[in-house]
Motif scaffolding. Structure first.
Motif, PDB file in Angstrom:
ATOM      1  N   PRO A   1       0.795  -1.227   0.000  1.00 20.00           N
ATOM      2  CA  PRO A   1       0.000   0.000   0.000  1.00 20.00           C
ATOM      3  C   PRO A   1       0.829   1.280   0.000  1.00 20.00           C
ATOM      4  O   PRO A   1       0.286   2.370  -0.192  1.00 20.00           O
ATOM      5  N   SER A   2       2.131   1.157   0.253  1.00 15.12           N
ATOM      6  CA  SER A   2       3.029   2.320   0.205  1.00 15.12           C
ATOM      7  C   SER A   2       4.330   1.859  -0.451  1.00 15.12           C
ATOM      8  O   SER A   2       5.376   1.780   0.168  1.00 15.12           O
ATOM      9  N   ALA A   3       4.228   1.562  -1.741  1.00 16.00           N
ATOM     10  CA  ALA A   3       5.235   0.739  -2.424  1.00 16.00           C
ATOM     11  C   ALA A   3       6.591   1.399  -2.599  1.00 16.00           C
ATOM     12  O   ALA A   3       7.601   0.708  -2.716  1.00 16.00           O
ATOM     13  N   GLY A   4       6.634   2.737  -2.639  1.00 16.15           N
ATOM     14  CA  GLY A   4       7.918   3.366  -2.914  1.00 16.15           C
ATOM     15  C   GLY A   4       8.468   2.872  -4.241  1.00 16.15           C
ATOM     16  O   GLY A   4       7.755   2.747  -5.227  1.00 16.15           O
ATOM     17  N   SER A   5       9.743   2.530  -4.261  1.00 14.57           N
ATOM     18  CA  SER A   5      10.370   2.063  -5.494  1.00 14.57           C
ATOM     19  C   SER A   5      10.091   0.599  -5.771  1.00 14.57           C
ATOM     20  O   SER A   5      10.470   0.082  -6.824  1.00 14.57           O
ATOM     21  N   GLY A   6       9.453  -0.088  -4.830  1.00 11.79           N
ATOM     22  CA  GLY A   6       9.042  -1.467  -5.066  1.00 11.79           C
ATOM     23  C   GLY A   6      10.050  -2.527  -4.690  1.00 11.79           C
ATOM     24  O   GLY A   6       9.900  -3.684  -5.077  1.00 11.79           O
ATOM     25  N   THR A   7      11.060  -2.175  -3.922  1.00 12.60           N
ATOM     26  CA  THR A   7      12.089  -3.160  -3.565  1.00 12.60           C
ATOM     27  C   THR A   7      11.497  -4.341  -2.799  1.00 12.60           C
ATOM     28  O   THR A   7      11.876  -5.496  -3.024  1.00 12.60           O
ATOM     29  N   LEU A   8      10.553  -4.075  -1.902  1.00 10.70           N
ATOM     30  CA  LEU A   8       9.906  -5.170  -1.166  1.00 10.70           C
ATOM     31  C   LEU A   8       9.141  -6.081  -2.126  1.00 10.70           C
ATOM     32  O   LEU A   8       9.226  -7.308  -2.051  1.00 10.70           O
ATOM     33  N   LEU A   9       8.405  -5.480  -3.035  1.00 10.84           N
ATOM     34  CA  LEU A   9       7.626  -6.257  -3.987  1.00 10.84           C
ATOM     35  C   LEU A   9       8.514  -7.049  -4.946  1.00 10.84           C
ATOM     36  O   LEU A   9       8.199  -8.184  -5.302  1.00 10.84           O
ATOM     37  N   MET A  10       9.623  -6.453  -5.372  1.00 16.01           N
ATOM     38  CA  MET A  10      10.517  -7.156  -6.298  1.00 16.01           C
ATOM     39  C   MET A  10      11.111  -8.400  -5.652  1.00 16.01           C
ATOM     40  O   MET A  10      11.196  -9.471  -6.271  1.00 16.01           O
ATOM     41  N   ASN A  11      11.522  -8.274  -4.406  1.00 15.42           N
ATOM     42  CA  ASN A  11      12.095  -9.421  -3.709  1.00 15.42           C
ATOM     43  C   ASN A  11      11.040 -10.489  -3.448  1.00 15.42           C
ATOM     44  O   ASN A  11      11.318 -11.686  -3.543  1.00 15.42           O
ATOM     45  N   LEU A  12       9.842 -10.063  -3.114  1.00 15.55           N
ATOM     46  CA  LEU A  12       8.745 -11.009  -2.900  1.00 15.55           C
ATOM     47  C   LEU A  12       8.423 -11.754  -4.194  1.00 15.55           C
ATOM     48  O   LEU A  12       8.287 -12.983  -4.203  1.00 15.55           O
TER      49      LEU A  12
ATOM     50  N   ASN B   1      11.549  -0.493 -12.009  1.00 19.76           N
ATOM     51  CA  ASN B   1      11.879  -1.745 -11.341  1.00 19.76           C
ATOM     52  C   ASN B   1      11.134  -2.924 -11.968  1.00 19.76           C
ATOM     53  O   ASN B   1      11.699  -3.999 -12.189  1.00 19.76           O
ATOM     54  N   LEU B   2       9.872  -2.727 -12.264  1.00 18.75           N
ATOM     55  CA  LEU B   2       9.069  -3.781 -12.878  1.00 18.75           C
ATOM     56  C   LEU B   2       9.605  -4.149 -14.263  1.00 18.75           C
ATOM     57  O   LEU B   2       9.664  -5.324 -14.631  1.00 18.75           O
ATOM     58  N   ILE B   3       9.994  -3.142 -15.028  1.00 23.58           N
ATOM     59  CA  ILE B   3      10.523  -3.392 -16.372  1.00 23.58           C
ATOM     60  C   ILE B   3      11.839  -4.149 -16.305  1.00 23.58           C
ATOM     61  O   ILE B   3      12.062  -5.108 -17.053  1.00 23.58           O
ATOM     62  N   LEU B   4      12.717  -3.748 -15.402  1.00 30.11           N
ATOM     63  CA  LEU B   4      14.010  -4.429 -15.261  1.00 30.11           C
ATOM     64  C   LEU B   4      13.831  -5.888 -14.863  1.00 30.11           C
ATOM     65  O   LEU B   4      14.648  -6.741 -15.234  1.00 30.11           O
ATOM     66  N   ASN B   5      12.769  -6.182 -14.126  1.00 27.89           N
ATOM     67  CA  ASN B   5      12.602  -7.517 -13.552  1.00 27.89           C
ATOM     68  C   ASN B   5      11.511  -8.354 -14.228  1.00 27.89           C
ATOM     69  O   ASN B   5      10.962  -9.272 -13.623  1.00 27.89           O
ATOM     70  N   ASN B   6      11.221  -8.028 -15.499  1.00 28.41           N
ATOM     71  CA  ASN B   6      10.273  -8.832 -16.284  1.00 28.41           C
ATOM     72  C   ASN B   6       8.902  -8.954 -15.627  1.00 28.41           C
ATOM     73  O   ASN B   6       8.283 -10.018 -15.629  1.00 28.41           O
ATOM     74  N   LEU B   7       8.427  -7.851 -15.059  1.00 26.42           N
ATOM     75  CA  LEU B   7       7.101  -7.820 -14.445  1.00 26.42           C
ATOM     76  C   LEU B   7       6.218  -6.759 -15.106  1.00 26.42           C
ATOM     77  O   LEU B   7       5.359  -6.151 -14.466  1.00 26.42           O
ATOM     78  N   VAL B   8       6.438  -6.567 -16.399  1.00 26.25           N
ATOM     79  CA  VAL B   8       5.687  -5.559 -17.141  1.00 26.25           C
ATOM     80  C   VAL B   8       4.185  -5.807 -17.054  1.00 26.25           C
ATOM     81  O   VAL B   8       3.381  -4.870 -17.021  1.00 26.25           O
ATOM     82  N   HIS B   9       3.788  -7.078 -16.968  1.00 27.86           N
ATOM     83  CA  HIS B   9       2.360  -7.405 -16.911  1.00 27.86           C
ATOM     84  C   HIS B   9       1.656  -6.804 -15.699  1.00 27.86           C
ATOM     85  O   HIS B   9       0.427  -6.735 -15.663  1.00 27.86           O
ATOM     86  N   SER B  10       2.437  -6.361 -14.701  1.00 27.14           N
ATOM     87  CA  SER B  10       1.829  -5.797 -13.489  1.00 27.14           C
ATOM     88  C   SER B  10       1.781  -4.270 -13.481  1.00 27.14           C
ATOM     89  O   SER B  10       1.213  -3.682 -12.555  1.00 27.14           O
ATOM     90  N   ILE B  11       2.349  -3.618 -14.490  1.00 29.12           N
ATOM     91  CA  ILE B  11       2.362  -2.152 -14.498  1.00 29.12           C
ATOM     92  C   ILE B  11       0.943  -1.595 -14.436  1.00 29.12           C
ATOM     93  O   ILE B  11       0.687  -0.566 -13.802  1.00 29.12           O
ATOM     94  N   GLN B  12       0.002  -2.276 -15.060  1.00 27.99           N
ATOM     95  CA  GLN B  12      -1.387  -1.797 -15.066  1.00 27.99           C
ATOM     96  C   GLN B  12      -2.005  -1.755 -13.670  1.00 27.99           C
ATOM     97  O   GLN B  12      -3.034  -1.113 -13.454  1.00 27.99           O
ATOM     98  N   ASN B  13      -1.391  -2.417 -12.703  1.00 24.77           N
ATOM     99  CA  ASN B  13      -1.905  -2.444 -11.332  1.00 24.77           C
ATOM    100  C   ASN B  13      -1.196  -1.459 -10.409  1.00 24.77           C
ATOM    101  O   ASN B  13      -1.440  -1.462  -9.210  1.00 24.77           O
ATOM    102  N   ILE B  14      -0.314  -0.628 -10.978  1.00 18.78           N
ATOM    103  CA  ILE B  14       0.436   0.347 -10.189  1.00 18.78           C
ATOM    104  C   ILE B  14      -0.331   1.661 -10.189  1.00 18.78           C
ATOM    105  O   ILE B  14      -0.507   2.288 -11.234  1.00 18.78           O
ATOM    106  N   ILE B  15      -0.790   2.062  -9.022  1.00 20.41           N
ATOM    107  CA  ILE B  15      -1.640   3.248  -8.903  1.00 20.41           C
ATOM    108  C   ILE B  15      -0.907   4.360  -8.163  1.00 20.41           C
ATOM    109  O   ILE B  15      -0.340   4.138  -7.090  1.00 20.41           O
TER     110      ILE B  15
END
Length: 322
Positions: free
Chosen positions: A231-242, A269-283
């Motif tokens: 809910p407070s993703a910042g740069s997404g480091t937590l999400l990338m590791n998860l 971060n999402l682009i670098l880590n092959n998670l482009v499919h999730s960009i649509q969920n970034i608010i």
């Protein structure tokens, strides 16, 4: 040195070179330097990823001494057929917007306008998949007019940036794994996250801490179709590791953050880590006041995994009653 170490050193050197160009044109430690560095880095990454994917599909392009000249021999229809086979993690870049074509035009009058228009074209052509959504429904595209941040010598500045980019290649880096890109990401934003607790610390949780949290959470093998939320993703480091602990192809990322800067970093971060499919969920929006991810009946969405480094320094007294 190992190959990975060499790639890491060369990538860091590119980032240093881009920052040096910014400093030479009066943008060192300027608030707009961040936008320029991250966007031109991302343009280069997407450009090389597209070229790399074409070479994987077409041996003739891979073997060509001059890729750009070889590409010019393909008709629009043939190139379109090739592009349709490229993965969704790869941005579509029209030949006229490739870095090599931009480099060819560097001595033209008003080159800054050509530079800006090239980036805007790439952003427009990839608006549906690569845009971050604001809470109000606006799309935040990949790139913006960057030369506006330079007061003088705009053409020379853009030419200097292009010359730094064209002498480097990401093509040998796409086979690298998560830890490599996590290291590069940390290096890319280190000047904007001083002392891990300074002005920009809200955008970044150290990789080592995030890795431990992910290991604590993901204790089962063969997790599939997992949803992950911050809910407070910042740069997404937590999400990338998860996501890496689960498997990038076995989960979908959801997030929200009030900061424009953090949303841009998370997309990178999402682009670098092959998670482009999730960009649509970034608010981009205020989670405390108006959480975005809800079900049709208005109830908050539920997720398989939730991680967060709460915004401890945030003063929300202006809207705490709401």
């Amino acid at each position: 040195m190992t190959t990975t170490v060499q790639f890491e050193a060369k990538t860091k050197a590119l980032i240093d070179d881009l920052k040096s160009v910014c400093a030479n044109y009066g943008l060192g430690n300027d608030g707009n330097e961040f936008k320029i560095i991250t966007q031109v880095f991302l343009y280069k990454f997407l450009n090389d990823k597209y070229v790399y994917e074409l070479k994987q599909l077409e041996p003739a392009l891979a073997k060509a001494d001059d890729f750009d000249e070889a590409l010019k021999q393909y008709s629009d229809d043939d190139l379109e057929l090739l592009t349709m086979q490229i993965s969704e993690n790869t941005a579509r870049i029209a030949p006229k917007n490739l870095l090599s074509r931009l480099f060819e035009q560097q001595n033209k009058d008003k080159f800054a306008d050509i530079f800006d228009q090239t980036l805007l074209n790439v952003a427009k052509d990839n608006i549906d998949i690569f845009s971050v959504l604001t809470q109000g429904g606006e799309k935040v595209v990949l790139f913006e007019n960057l030369s506006k941040y330079v007061t003088d010598n705009k053409d020379a500045f853009c030419k200097a940036i292009v010359n730094k980019l064209v002498n480097f290649s990401f093509e040998h880096i796409f086979t690298q794994k998560f830890d490599f890109f996590a290291t590069i990401f940390e290096y890319l934003i280190k000047d904007y996250n001083s002392n891990s607790g300074g002005k920009y610390a809200e955008y970044f949780t150290p990789h080592a801490v995030a890795k431990i949290m992910a290991a604590c959470l993901v204790t089962e093998d063969n997790v599939n179709n997992a949803t992950c939320y911050d809910p407070s993703a910042g740069s997404g480091t937590l999400l990338m590791n998860l996501a890496h602990a689960i498997g990038e192809d076995k989960c979908t990322i959801y997030s929200q953050d009030i900061s424009q800067k953090s949303s841009a970093l998370l997309r990178l971060n999402l682009i670098l880590n092959n998670l482009v499919h999730s960009i649509q969920n970034i608010i981009q929006g205020n989670t405390i006041l108006s959480p975005y991810h809800k079900q049709d009946d208005g109830q908050l969405d539920q997720f398989d995994y939730i991680v967060s480094n709460p915004p401890f320094k945030l003063d929300f007294s202006d809207y705490s009653a709401d």
